[in-house]
Design a protein around this motif. Structure first.
Motif, short mmCIF file in Angstrom:
data_model
loop_
_atom_site.label_atom_id
_atom_site.label_comp_id
_atom_site.label_asym_id
_atom_site.label_seq_id
_atom_site.Cartn_x
_atom_site.Cartn_y
_atom_site.Cartn_z
N HIS A 1 -4.33 10.35 10.15
CA HIS A 1 -5.36 11.31 9.74
C HIS A 1 -4.83 12.31 8.70
O HIS A 1 -5.03 13.51 8.80
CB HIS A 1 -5.91 12.06 10.95
CG HIS A 1 -6.32 11.15 12.07
ND1 HIS A 1 -7.43 10.32 11.98
CD2 HIS A 1 -5.76 10.91 13.28
CE1 HIS A 1 -7.54 9.63 13.10
NE2 HIS A 1 -6.55 9.96 13.91
N ARG A 2 -4.15 11.79 7.67
CA ARG A 2 -3.47 12.65 6.71
C ARG A 2 -4.42 13.62 6.01
O ARG A 2 -4.13 14.81 5.90
CB ARG A 2 -2.74 11.80 5.67
CG ARG A 2 -1.57 11.00 6.23
CD ARG A 2 -0.86 10.23 5.13
NE ARG A 2 0.24 9.44 5.67
CZ ARG A 2 0.10 8.18 6.10
NH1 ARG A 2 -1.09 7.59 6.03
NH2 ARG A 2 1.14 7.52 6.58
N LEU A 3 -5.53 13.09 5.50
CA LEU A 3 -6.44 13.95 4.74
C LEU A 3 -7.00 15.06 5.62
O LEU A 3 -7.13 16.21 5.20
CB LEU A 3 -7.58 13.12 4.15
CG LEU A 3 -8.37 13.77 3.02
CD1 LEU A 3 -7.46 14.19 1.88
CD2 LEU A 3 -9.46 12.84 2.51
N GLY A 4 -7.33 14.72 6.88
CA GLY A 4 -7.82 15.73 7.81
C GLY A 4 -6.76 16.78 8.12
O GLY A 4 -7.07 17.98 8.21
N VAL B 1 -4.20 5.86 -1.43
CA VAL B 1 -5.26 4.89 -1.69
C VAL B 1 -6.27 4.98 -0.55
O VAL B 1 -5.89 5.11 0.62
CB VAL B 1 -4.70 3.46 -1.84
CG1 VAL B 1 -4.05 2.99 -0.55
CG2 VAL B 1 -5.77 2.49 -2.31
N ASP B 2 -7.54 4.95 -0.89
CA ASP B 2 -8.60 5.01 0.11
C ASP B 2 -8.80 3.63 0.74
O ASP B 2 -8.59 2.60 0.10
CB ASP B 2 -9.90 5.49 -0.53
CG ASP B 2 -11.01 5.68 0.48
OD1 ASP B 2 -11.82 4.75 0.63
OD2 ASP B 2 -11.04 6.73 1.13
N VAL B 3 -9.25 3.61 1.99
CA VAL B 3 -9.45 2.34 2.68
C VAL B 3 -10.45 1.45 1.95
O VAL B 3 -10.31 0.22 1.93
CB VAL B 3 -9.89 2.55 4.14
CG1 VAL B 3 -8.77 3.13 4.96
CG2 VAL B 3 -11.12 3.44 4.21
N ASP B 4 -11.46 2.04 1.33
CA ASP B 4 -12.43 1.24 0.59
C ASP B 4 -11.77 0.54 -0.59
O ASP B 4 -12.10 -0.60 -0.93
CB ASP B 4 -13.59 2.10 0.10
CG ASP B 4 -14.48 2.57 1.24
OD1 ASP B 4 -14.48 1.92 2.31
OD2 ASP B 4 -15.19 3.59 1.06
N SER B 5 -10.84 1.23 -1.23
CA SER B 5 -10.11 0.64 -2.35
C SER B 5 -9.22 -0.51 -1.88
O SER B 5 -9.05 -1.51 -2.59
CB SER B 5 -9.28 1.70 -3.07
OG SER B 5 -10.11 2.71 -3.61
N LEU C 1 0.83 -1.21 0.00
CA LEU C 1 0.00 0.00 0.00
C LEU C 1 0.86 1.26 0.00
O LEU C 1 1.92 1.30 0.63
CB LEU C 1 -0.90 0.03 1.23
CG LEU C 1 -1.80 -1.18 1.49
CD1 LEU C 1 -2.64 -0.92 2.73
CD2 LEU C 1 -2.68 -1.47 0.28
N PRO C 2 0.38 2.32 -0.66
CA PRO C 2 1.01 3.63 -0.51
C PRO C 2 0.43 4.31 0.73
O PRO C 2 0.03 3.63 1.68
CB PRO C 2 0.59 4.34 -1.80
CG PRO C 2 -0.77 3.78 -2.08
CD PRO C 2 -0.73 2.34 -1.60
N TYR C 3 0.32 5.65 0.72
CA TYR C 3 -0.30 6.35 1.84
C TYR C 3 -1.80 6.05 1.84
O TYR C 3 -2.48 6.24 0.83
CB TYR C 3 -0.09 7.86 1.72
CG TYR C 3 1.33 8.29 1.96
CD1 TYR C 3 1.77 8.63 3.24
CD2 TYR C 3 2.24 8.37 0.91
CE1 TYR C 3 3.07 9.03 3.47
CE2 TYR C 3 3.55 8.76 1.13
CZ TYR C 3 3.96 9.09 2.41
OH TYR C 3 5.26 9.47 2.63
N VAL C 4 -2.31 5.60 2.98
CA VAL C 4 -3.73 5.25 3.09
C VAL C 4 -4.48 6.44 3.69
O VAL C 4 -4.05 7.02 4.68
CB VAL C 4 -3.92 4.01 3.98
CG1 VAL C 4 -5.40 3.69 4.14
CG2 VAL C 4 -3.19 2.81 3.37
N ILE C 5 -5.60 6.79 3.06
CA ILE C 5 -6.45 7.84 3.60
C ILE C 5 -7.84 7.29 3.85
O ILE C 5 -8.28 6.38 3.16
CB ILE C 5 -6.52 9.07 2.66
CG1 ILE C 5 -6.96 8.65 1.25
CG2 ILE C 5 -5.19 9.80 2.62
CD1 ILE C 5 -7.10 9.82 0.29
#
Length: 201
Positions: free
Chosen positions: A111-114, A139-143, A100-104
């Motif tokens: 909490h990177r995106l926040g 990458v989003d957690v859903d992905s 995985l890359p950075y997970v958001i």
């Protein structure tokens, strides 16, 4: 299936796989894109065959944190050793690795995106210009969940003993923050200096 999100040392993996060998169908290790040699090829598409960290890249591993201003703490090296440990059981267990890359999203403990959103909303998005140009992939957690489900649905012969990258196209940190700034109506600012805001995937 065993999906391992939490392995932090190769001894953890050898203990688990040693105990479960012959008793499970598949073992999927959730690993990280941090195992690749930084900057090769950071500005292009990351491939599973790209160079990984090792003894021959010691100088790169040592200098990168000081250049970007973060402390790796040996995280990437541990993940390399964990992957090696997993592959050593490939003859007895159907093992697969998802890098995985950075997970958001909800499971992003940093909490990177926040944080990026707050930088802009508080008009404090004053990252060093060099940091703003660092190429990243998110990458989003859903992905991630979808990728894991996809791997579980594949025939064992096509995924066993292999590693797969899960990543969206590369984006520079500055581009991401600029887009957040556009959405919230503030202006992102880039300044000179060092940064302690970046970390490993």
């Amino acid at each position: 299936f065993v999906i391992d999100f939490s392995a932090d040392h190769h001894r953890h993996v050898t203990s688990v796989l040693g105990a479960l060998s012959g008793r499970i169908g598949r073992y999927i290790l959730v690993s990280t894109a941090a195992i690749y040699v930084p900057g090769i090829p950071s500005w292009g598409v990351l491939r599973e065959s790209d160079a990984m960290l090792g003894m021959d890249t010691k100088n790169i591993q040592t200098s990168l944190p000081s250049i970007l201003g973060y402390a790796d703490g040996g995280y990437a090296n541990r993940k390399v050793e964990i992957e090696k440990a997993v592959m050593s059981y490939a003859d007895n267990v159907q093992v697969t690795m998802l890098r995985l890359p950075y997970v958001i999203g909800p499971r992003d403990s940093l909490h990177r995106l926040g944080v990026y959103n707050l930088w802009v909303r508080l008009a404090r998005s004053q990252l060093p210009w060099g940091a703003s140009q660092v190429p990243l992939s998110f990458v989003d957690v859903d992905s991630v969940s979808s990728a894991l489900a996809f791997l579980m649905d594949q025939p064992k012969r096509t995924v066993a003993g292999h590693a797969f990258n899960a990543a969206l196209p590369v984006v520079r940190l500055g581009e991401l923050v600029d887009e957040i700034a556009r959405v919230v109506g503030n202006e992102a600012k880039w300044v000179s200096g060092s940064s302690a805001l970046l970390g490993s995937p």
